[in-house]
Design a protein around this motif. Structure first.
Motif, PDB file in Angstrom:
ATOM      1  N   PHE A  44       0.952  -1.072  -0.048  1.00  0.00           N
ATOM      2  CA  PHE A  44       0.121   0.007   0.053  1.00  0.00           C
ATOM      3  C   PHE A  44       0.876   1.180   0.027  1.00  0.00           C
ATOM      4  O   PHE A  44       0.602   2.092  -0.744  1.00  0.00           O
ATOM      5  CB  PHE A  44      -0.769   0.126   1.255  1.00  0.00           C
ATOM      6  CG  PHE A  44      -2.182   0.972   1.315  1.00  0.00           C
ATOM      7  CD1 PHE A  44      -3.007   0.942   0.108  1.00  0.00           C
ATOM      8  CD2 PHE A  44      -1.819   2.030   2.100  1.00  0.00           C
ATOM      9  CE1 PHE A  44      -4.024   1.972   0.241  1.00  0.00           C
ATOM     10  CE2 PHE A  44      -2.962   3.063   2.022  1.00  0.00           C
ATOM     11  CZ  PHE A  44      -4.088   2.993   1.030  1.00  0.00           C
ATOM     12  N   ALA A  78       0.247   1.649  -3.838  1.00  0.00           N
ATOM     13  CA  ALA A  78      -0.992   1.994  -4.180  1.00  0.00           C
ATOM     14  C   ALA A  78      -1.101   3.273  -4.967  1.00  0.00           C
ATOM     15  O   ALA A  78      -0.235   4.119  -4.841  1.00  0.00           O
ATOM     16  CB  ALA A  78      -1.707   2.014  -3.022  1.00  0.00           C
ATOM     17  N   ALA A  84      -6.757   2.032   2.747  1.00  0.00           N
ATOM     18  CA  ALA A  84      -6.486   0.863   3.635  1.00  0.00           C
ATOM     19  C   ALA A  84      -6.941   1.101   5.148  1.00  0.00           C
ATOM     20  O   ALA A  84      -6.962   2.178   5.539  1.00  0.00           O
ATOM     21  CB  ALA A  84      -4.990   0.598   3.510  1.00  0.00           C
TER      22      ALA A  84
END
Lengths: 325, 500, 146
Positions: free
Chosen positions: A85, A89, A97
């Motif tokens: 993440f 991401a 998240a």
């Protein structure tokens, strides 16, 4: 099947697939499509279930008007998902998240993980699950003081289970060892429930565990103290905090859960999230379901949660530095 | 009896519809290579959000039962187990199918699944409280010995040579050490970002079985047409029933092993089928035909798999401790409806709980009916041309590996392990011991390390791991298993030496 | 040299390599133990090929050169893995399916067989889409296409 028919079918299918493709991204107001919500644990676990409950009303016009879709990326105690993440991401607001507070920062400090305060930006908090110290119902230990006395008589020989390394339970144990000047043997288990079962089954002498899980098994346990700033009024009003008993353990080990985005996500997007997420957490259906699920809510807005992260980063750095070399 | 009181609730049209739908869906999902029961149940949890609690649990229970049984379909027809639990079924089931007796193999599979499943649910109904206490007794030292018991089975599993089987098992054990060590917190052998999360067991299972099958199918493609070049024989159901019942020893071994292993939290039903298969072979007069299409092998493996379902819910419902990965996901399904495991489940929420258990019982019957119906049409699968089947399995394997944890890394691991396995198979190594190694490695290692932490501050390693009735029983079983394998090996080596 | 002897020496070498890769902290106790086991098993397998007593099966002669036939599909795997992220899961699934069928189809190529293969690939892709995206709600990464 004749050739011509087949071509017609193929053409029809291609047309169908084309219509299913996302249209060109226009500068519509955020959010214009579903939001992905990454959860670092398996489906069916506490974090996953709570994330599903609190994100459920997202599609409601009052909140986002688009659904939030849960994507589970379990592995290595959260490292796999958070590492992905923070580094990969998209910073568009469509990738959000769930964080678990002491875990994400403690791992970043202790394991040199490539994520942390510099790469992650918390937006809103929804839940808090403090660690509690519990012993078996058959134990002769009745209070925290008994426990500490017992540990002092048997240095290093008291086994205590928890849900893994650098999670809230482990932090609480380190704080207790430091505050009470005792030496315990920590036995990490792959989750809170197995750790609690090991206590009930008599494999270990004590456990730091989630308040929610311990509450559910309270018939078989003695819950000695809560590692938080205040008592838990809803579930365990009679169990004292460590602070009340004069043991200096703050809320560093409380398992805070909330939503975060990768740092660098544009402000106009994070503003929308910061405004609507707390409202969504206050949704009547969310509050009811969380209560039914035995999970306590602690809703915090952006400023509050960012201060919380800063404070915990400092506390954890101090704690884990002591522990190290 | 409470079950009878609440049983009519299962029979409402809505509940029956959900049960049937879940069962058919579960069988089909389970039969799809790459889709495991755990994955299917996990993916269905969000759908149960807005259902009432009883309906939600009926759906999840039906899908659980259905996928466990359905995993045997692809194990038999394609040689690709739907879940780790079905590995043992592959050994004889696929061998039988290759001889043209696919429908017969499926008959054995569903009949023994039904018997095992039924016994398992009855155990759940009648013996839940005492068994829950048994489940609690298992600590790290005992789970360590359970894992070692599994390791003793490795060598003789599906390999023609015990040595190569052990080698494959050791490689599986090593593969499982890749990634983040959960007890000591160290990263091991992470040479690529894709390995941070370790080797996922389902991704490995899919890769190790499906990819060599794909490549094998394509080796033969072009020259030959369909996947099955062999003749399909039809087989009467009555004959299958008689054949299954006449092999009652295998049924009994499978059911008993399944029940006990299902109870042990964490060790899981993944090894129930394998241990039962191994025991059935050791005790069978036909032991030499195991692995070549022996019905007893299918019967023992499948009765164990399904017998495990009921008991794996015992620690789940009473203590909140799941006995299998799928049961762990079911726990989430319970909690989301405010149903907390424990004694309250059978008092405060008796209606929901007993309706759920009743639906599991009825589900076994439906599973048998639908399963036998599917068996009649197995020839459809067997007649798909090899190149189409290979293409379909490849794509399904990729999607299945990805869906387990939404991770591209798992797809890469799956393809890499699968390709490696294809070449390893050329030198006589089979995938079953590798997968067993990957399953057992972490159980053995984690419980050893935890046990060591506990033992060193307490009674000491030797006492902790070697004394106590449970430890001694398990060690005895390990020794018996090894001893018997050695004896069998010597017995078969003697005539060979005479020949040489 | 027969394949069993090769396997034995290969495993011995693997055991040595894995042992040297393992660190010396406590966390590597298990991997080191397993590496030793792999090496020992390799040595025994290799030794057995000289004595013909321990290893029951005669050497699996392998299927000769059959594996050469699987080289194209291995190339497809590598390309597929790359295409997943670049073009998206479903478009690359369609392509992979079609290419595997195309490479290994026994019938000669004609307008009729070609359109049949494309149609089946498309139907299969749509079925996969229905199963994973619509029914199971799996979120696949998106590339340039779907």
């Amino acid at each position: 099947m004749s050739g011509d028919n087949a071509t017609t079918i193929v053409a029809a299918i291609i047309a169908l697939v084309m219509t299913a493709l996302p249209g060109p991204a226009s500068a519509q107001e955020y959010p214009s499509r579903p939001i992905m919500l990454t959860v670092a644990y398996s489906p069916g676990g506490a974090t996953d279930l709570q994330a599903r409950i609190v994100s459920q009303p997202a599609a409601d016009r009052d909140y986002f008007g688009r659904p939030m879709i849960i994507v589970n990326k379990p592995g290595a105690g959260g490292k796999v998902a958070w590492s992905w993440f923070a580094s990969r991401a998209q910073k568009t607001g469509y990738e959000v998240a769930v964080y678990n507070l002491p875990h994400v920062l403690a791992q970043s400090i202790a394991l040199n993980a490539d994520y942390g305060l510099d790469t992650l930006e918390p937006i809103a908090n929804f839940g808090a699950d403090p660690a509690v110290l519990a012993v078996s119902r058959d134990s002769s230990i009745e209070t925290v003081e008994d426990f500490i006395a017992h540990a002092k008589q048997n240095p290093g020989a008291v086994t205590i289970s928890g849900a893994g390394l650098y999670v809230g339970h482990h932090i609480a144990l380190l704080q207790l060892e430091r505050a009470a000047e005792i030496d315990l043997t920590y036995v990490p288990y792959p989750g809170a429930v197995p750790a609690l079962t090991s206590l009930i089954g008599g494999q270990v002498q004590a456990s730091f565990n989630n308040l929610s899980d311990a509450y559910r098994s309270r018939d078989r346990l003695k819950i000695l103290a809560v590692a938080d700033l205040d008592r838990d009024a809803a579930f365990l009003p009679n169990v004292p905090t460590f602070l009340e008993r004069g043991i200096d353990i703050d809320d560093s080990s409380v398992n805070f859960r909330g939503f975060m985005v990768p740092r660098g996500t544009p402000a106009e997007v994070t503003d929308v999230l910061a405004e609507r997420l707390p409202a969504m957490f206050h949704d009547e259906g969310v509050l009811r379901r969380m209560r039914e699920g035995g999970a306590s809510m602690r809703i915090m807005g952006r400023e509050e949660v960012q201060t919380l992260w800063q404070r915990h980063q400092a506390a954890l750095e101090a704690l884990l530095a002591d522990l190290g070399e | 009896m409470e079950l009878l009181q609440y049983f009519p609730d299962v029979l409402t049209p809505w509940h029956l519809a959900i049960l049937s739908l879940g069962m058919i869906g579960g069988l089909l999902l389970g039969a799809t290579p790459g889709l495991s029961p755990t994955l299917a149940v996990a993916l269905l949890i969000p759908f149960t959000f807005n259902m009432e609690a009883a309906a939600a649990l009926i759906l999840l229970g039906a899908v659980y039962t259905g996928t466990v049984a359905g995993g045997a379909i692809s194990a038999i027809l394609l040689g690709i187990p739907g879940a780790p639990a079905n590995i043992a079924t592959t050994l004889d089931g696929h061998a039988l199918a290759k001889r043209g007796r696919a429908a017969e193999a499926l008959h054995y599979c569903f009949l023994s699944s039904f018997v095992g499943g039924l016994i398992g649910i009855l155990v759940l109904i009648f013996f839940t409280p005492p068994l829950a206490e048994v489940a609690l007794r298992f600590g790290p030292s005992h789970l360590f010995w359970v894992a070692i018991l599994g390791v003793t089975v490795i060598g003789s599993l599906g390999s023609k040579s015990v040595l190569k089987g052990l080698l494959a098992g050791a490689i599986g054990l090593w593969l499982a050490t890749i990634g983040y060590d959960p007890v000591l917190g160290e990263e091991r052998f992470v040479y690529s970002d894709h390995l941070t999360g370790g080797i996922n067991i389902i991704a490995a299972l899919v890769g190790l079985f499906a990819i060599p099958q794909v490549l094998g199918m394509l080796e033969g493609a072009g020259s030959t047409g369909p996947t099955a070049t062999y003749q399909l024989e039809s087989h009467g159901l009555a004959a299958s029933i008689a054949a299954t019942l006449s092999r009652w020893q295998a049924l009994a071994i499978g059911s008993v092993v399944g029940i006990f292993i299902g109870l042990i939290p964490g060790a899981g039903g993944q090894v129930a089928g394998l241990v039962a298969y191994d025991q059935a072979r050791k005790l069978s007069p036909n032991r030499d035909s195991f692995g070549k299409g022996e019905p007893e092998g299918i019967i023992a493996a499948e009765s164990a798999n399904n017998a495990m379902v009921g008991p794996s819910l015992v620690p789940l419902l009473t203590l909140g401790v799941p006995g299998s990965p799928t049961a762990a996901v079911l726990l989430g399904g319970l909690l989301i409806h405010g149903l907390f495991p424990g004694p309250n489940l059978f008092t405060l929420h008796a209606e929901v709980t007993w309706t759920f258990i009743g639906s599991l019982l009825l589900g076994q019957v439906l599973m048998l009916l639908f399963g036998l119906y599917i068996s009649r049409h197995s020839r459809l699968v067997m007649q798909v041309p090899a190149h189409y089947m290979a293409a379909a399995v490849t794509v399904l394997a990729v999607f299945g590996a990805y869906s387990v944890q939404n991770s591209l890394s798992d797809v890469i691991v799956m393809l890499t392990l699968g390709t490696g396995m294809y070449f390893a198979a050329k030198v006589g190594v089979s995938p079953a011991p590798v997968v067993l190694g990957i399953i057992l490695g972490p159980i053995a290692e984690m419980n050893y390390t935890q046990g060591k932490l506990i033992a060193e501050v307490g009674e000491g390693m030797a006492r902790y791991f070697l004394t106590g009735p449970l430890n001694i029983t398990l060690i005895g079983l390990c020794l018996a298993s090894v001893g018997y394998s050695l004896l069998a090996e010597l017995r078969s080596a003697r005539p060979r030496r005479a020949q040489a | 040299m027969n394949t069993d002897r090769l396997t034995g020496f290969g495993a011995l070498l693997l055991g040595i390599v894995l042992y040297s890769l393992a660190g010396d902290s406590e966390a590597y106790l298990f991997p080191r133990f397993i590496a030793v086991a792999i090496g020992l098993l390799g040595a025994v397998i290799a030794a057995a090929t000289f004595s013909r007593v321990l290893l029951p099966t005669a050497s699996t002669s392998g299927a000769g050169r059959a594996w050469l036939k699987s080289l194209p599909v291995l190339a497809v795997f590598i390309a597929y893995r790359w295409a997943m992220e670049t073009f998206g899961f479903y478009s690359s699934a369609f392509a992979a399916f079609l290419i595997i069928v195309w490479l290994y189809a026994p019938e000669p190529l004609s307008y009729r067989t070609a359109s049949k293969r494309i149609a089946i690939s498309a139907v299969f892709t749509v079925a996969i889409f229905a199963l994973f995206s619509l029914l199971l709600r799996v979120q696949t990464p998106r590339g340039m296409l779907l």
